[in-house]
Scaffold this motif. Sequence first.
Motif, PDB file in Angstrom:
ATOM      1  N   ARG A 105       0.913  -1.296  -0.044  1.00  0.00           N
ATOM      2  CA  ARG A 105      -0.011   0.112   0.085  1.00  0.00           C
ATOM      3  C   ARG A 105       0.869   1.372  -0.073  1.00  0.00           C
ATOM      4  NH1 ARG A 105      -4.930  -1.373  -1.678  1.00  0.00           N
ATOM      5  NH2 ARG A 105      -6.081  -2.555  -0.292  1.00  0.00           N
ATOM      6  N   LEU A 106       2.113   1.352   0.546  1.00  0.00           N
ATOM      7  CA  LEU A 106       2.958   2.317   0.677  1.00  0.00           C
ATOM      8  C   LEU A 106       3.511   2.563  -0.636  1.00  0.00           C
ATOM      9  CD1 LEU A 106       4.665   1.779   3.886  1.00  0.00           C
ATOM     10  CD2 LEU A 106       3.110   3.303   3.613  1.00  0.00           C
ATOM     11  N   ASN A 113      -5.417  -1.369  -7.516  1.00  0.00           N
ATOM     12  CA  ASN A 113      -6.621  -2.151  -7.727  1.00  0.00           C
ATOM     13  C   ASN A 113      -6.050  -3.581  -7.759  1.00  0.00           C
ATOM     14  OD1 ASN A 113      -5.995   0.128  -9.418  1.00  0.00           O
ATOM     15  ND2 ASN A 113      -8.274   0.116  -9.765  1.00  0.00           N
ATOM     16  N   MET A 114      -4.941  -3.803  -8.350  1.00  0.00           N
ATOM     17  CA  MET A 114      -4.375  -5.480  -8.344  1.00  0.00           C
ATOM     18  C   MET A 114      -4.365  -5.659  -6.835  1.00  0.00           C
ATOM     19  SD  MET A 114      -4.674  -5.935 -11.490  1.00  0.00           S
ATOM     20  CE  MET A 114      -4.101  -7.578 -11.481  1.00  0.00           C
ATOM     21  N   ILE A 115      -3.937  -4.667  -6.080  1.00  0.00           N
ATOM     22  CA  ILE A 115      -3.819  -5.310  -4.644  1.00  0.00           C
ATOM     23  C   ILE A 115      -5.037  -5.764  -3.888  1.00  0.00           C
ATOM     24  CG2 ILE A 115      -2.977  -4.429  -2.303  1.00  0.00           C
ATOM     25  CD1 ILE A 115      -1.354  -2.374  -3.547  1.00  0.00           C
ATOM     26  N   ASN A 116      -5.928  -4.972  -4.135  1.00  0.00           N
ATOM     27  CA  ASN A 116      -7.269  -5.492  -3.484  1.00  0.00           C
ATOM     28  C   ASN A 116      -7.863  -6.690  -4.188  1.00  0.00           C
ATOM     29  OD1 ASN A 116      -7.314  -2.848  -2.167  1.00  0.00           O
ATOM     30  ND2 ASN A 116      -8.484  -1.844  -3.762  1.00  0.00           N
ATOM     31  N   TYR A 129      -7.162  -7.999   6.680  1.00  0.00           N
ATOM     32  CA  TYR A 129      -7.290  -7.542   5.361  1.00  0.00           C
ATOM     33  C   TYR A 129      -7.645  -5.939   5.579  1.00  0.00           C
ATOM     34  CZ  TYR A 129      -8.311  -5.708   0.936  1.00  0.00           C
ATOM     35  OH  TYR A 129      -8.470  -4.720  -0.231  1.00  0.00           O
ATOM     36  N   MET A 130      -8.628  -5.667   6.063  1.00  0.00           N
ATOM     37  CA  MET A 130      -9.052  -4.355   6.130  1.00  0.00           C
ATOM     38  C   MET A 130      -8.050  -3.254   7.223  1.00  0.00           C
ATOM     39  SD  MET A 130     -11.227  -3.622   4.224  1.00  0.00           S
ATOM     40  CE  MET A 130     -11.673  -1.941   4.892  1.00  0.00           C
ATOM     41  N   ILE A 131      -7.685  -4.119   8.260  1.00  0.00           N
ATOM     42  CA  ILE A 131      -6.668  -3.211   9.291  1.00  0.00           C
ATOM     43  C   ILE A 131      -5.422  -3.093   8.407  1.00  0.00           C
ATOM     44  CG2 ILE A 131      -5.046  -3.771  11.348  1.00  0.00           C
ATOM     45  CD1 ILE A 131      -7.490  -5.502  12.417  1.00  0.00           C
ATOM     46  N   ALA A 132      -4.761  -3.870   7.724  1.00  0.00           N
ATOM     47  CA  ALA A 132      -3.468  -3.930   7.090  1.00  0.00           C
ATOM     48  C   ALA A 132      -3.931  -2.896   6.037  1.00  0.00           C
ATOM     49  CB  ALA A 132      -3.107  -5.051   6.316  1.00  0.00           C
ATOM     50  N   SER A 133      -4.941  -2.803   5.392  1.00  0.00           N
ATOM     51  CA  SER A 133      -5.007  -1.931   4.243  1.00  0.00           C
ATOM     52  C   SER A 133      -5.412  -0.354   4.820  1.00  0.00           C
ATOM     53  CB  SER A 133      -6.502  -2.111   3.474  1.00  0.00           C
ATOM     54  OG  SER A 133      -6.192  -3.374   2.583  1.00  0.00           O
TER      55      SER A 133
END
Length: 192
Positions: A105-106, A113-116, A129-133
């Motif tokens: 994310r950094l 988009n590809m990460i998600n 996933y949401m915490i790390a995002s």
Amino acid sequence: MTEFIQSFGVLAPIIYVLMFMFLPVFFFPVPILAVAGGVAFGFVEGSLLTFVGASLNCYIMFVISRRFGREWVKNYLKKKMTPKQHDRIFNVSDEKLMMSLVILRLIPLVPYNMINYGYGLTNISLSKYMIASVLGIIPGTVVFLNFGATSTNIFSKEFLIASLLVILLTVGSIYLSKLVEKREQQKKAENK
């Protein structure tokens, strides 16, 4: 894009959040949205709106990938890979996936988009996933919104600082990812 967002008047913040929620699903470039948010709303309000829109978008894209693509991709790759290769992709610990996600994310050069969509294919839980995002989104949001908010005067000291922060975020996150990768390789070598 800024004029389009501002044309909605008092509804502009809601329209912006909705745009951030849904446009990336169709691979619209997230940095363009973030910069437009900075120009349209300024640094503080733009950061809050972008953070909300990006978080909701992460959730939506993850769920789409998890519900509609995960089993097909896993089954396809199972046929194409050895069991060891398959396990290396699909049996990674949540902690390792979370650390990788924050770092990805950094890095502004890695497509958001590809990460998600990619993380929806892993075994990571939605909550982790949401915490790390969210943790990974904060620095990029601040840097790109600051860049957008100061871009109305490209000869100002503030814009120069914002530009340097974009460069530092990019270089620093790439360095961090290489450092983590090197550490992982050292651990693997020690475990052999």
